[in-house]
Design a protein around this motif. Structure first.
Motif, PDB file in Angstrom:
ATOM      1  N   LEU A 110       0.829  -1.208   0.000  1.00 54.64           N
ATOM      2  CA  LEU A 110       0.000   0.000   0.000  1.00 54.64           C
ATOM      3  C   LEU A 110       0.863   1.257   0.000  1.00 54.64           C
ATOM      4  N   ARG A 111       1.919   1.257   0.790  1.00 51.22           N
ATOM      5  CA  ARG A 111       2.824   2.425   0.792  1.00 51.22           C
ATOM      6  C   ARG A 111       3.489   2.595  -0.565  1.00 51.22           C
ATOM      7  N   LYS A 114       1.301   4.201  -3.035  1.00 52.87           N
ATOM      8  CA  LYS A 114       1.219   5.646  -2.802  1.00 52.87           C
ATOM      9  C   LYS A 114       2.491   6.388  -3.212  1.00 52.87           C
ATOM     10  N   GLU A 116       5.547   5.593  -1.904  1.00 49.65           N
ATOM     11  CA  GLU A 116       6.479   5.617  -0.787  1.00 49.65           C
ATOM     12  C   GLU A 116       7.293   4.322  -0.764  1.00 49.65           C
TER      13      GLU A 116
END
Length: 228
Positions: A110-111, A114, A116
């Motif tokens: 998920l990071r 995004k 990241e």
């Protein structure tokens, strides 16, 4: 003044003679309590005591071997239950560890989606991440378009409904105007007829009065009012 009895500290008696005397007294008291408990409550009791010199003392109102065998069976059953519980706890622990690792992986994905924590990714991993994001974006755009079409269809239905209501209200308003106009005409006709009857009564009641009835009749007309 009442004397307060001091509590005897429970600890090993250093004197061997005093220890043997205390053991003999307490053993007899213990066996007596066991006998009372067995008699009063009808329970099986097996009491085994080894002295400091290795001498055996025991008490059992029934069969000592049966009580000990029963204890052994229950002990084995308890051990089996404990082992089963330990096995189940180990399964739960492994499952928790696996879920924790899966949660960490999903959080990392998920990071990365995004933007990241992507500095350590190679070209293959970056390409895979790009494909995932593109696929997700296409699904979002498709869903958004479907929702917009549904909203447009709903608004069109509401518009058609409002137009129908507007036409119905206009029709009702036209009917009301027609009814009001016809009622006004009927009121005017009623007023003319009432005035004519009043004049006729005046002329018929007292012929001696010099009413110019002919001039009054020339001003009264029955029927719809002229456009002039």
């Amino acid at each position: 003044m009442r004397m307060v009895r001091q509590k005897t500290q429970i600890r090993k008696i250093e004197s061997l003679a005093a220890r043997q005397v205390t053991f003999s007294k307490r053993r007899k008291g213990l066996f007596k309590k066991a006998q009372e408990l067995s008699t009063l409550c009808d329970v099986d009791i097996a009491l085994v005591v080894f002295s400091a010199t290795g001498k055996l003392f025991h008490y059992c109102p029934s069969s000592m071997s049966e009580v000990l065998e029963r204890h052994g069976r229950l002990q084995s059953q308890n051990v089996g239950e404990v082992q089963q519980l330990s096995h189940e706890m180990e399964i739960v622990r492994r499952r928790a560890v696996m879920l924790s690792q899966e949660l960490e992986e999903k959080s990392c994905e998920l990071r990365q989606m995004k933007g990241e924590d992507i500095q350590g990714l190679d070209l293959k991993e970056l390409s895979k991440l790009e494909d995932i994001i593109a696929s997700g974006l296409a699904a979002v755009v498709k869903t958004k378009g479907e929702r917009m079409l549904n909203e447009i269809s709903t608004l069109k239905k509401k518009e058609a409904q409002l137009l129908e209501e507007k036409a119905y209200l206009k029709q009702q308003l036209a009917r009301m105007d027609t009814c009001v106009g016809q009622r006004g005409i009927q009121d005017q006709c009623s007023q003319h007829c009432s005035l004519e009857l009043t004049i006729s009564d005046m002329s018929s009641e007292d012929p001696a009065h010099n009413y110019n009835v002919s001039s009054l009749y020339t001003c009264l007309k029955l029927g719809l009012p002229s456009s002039d």
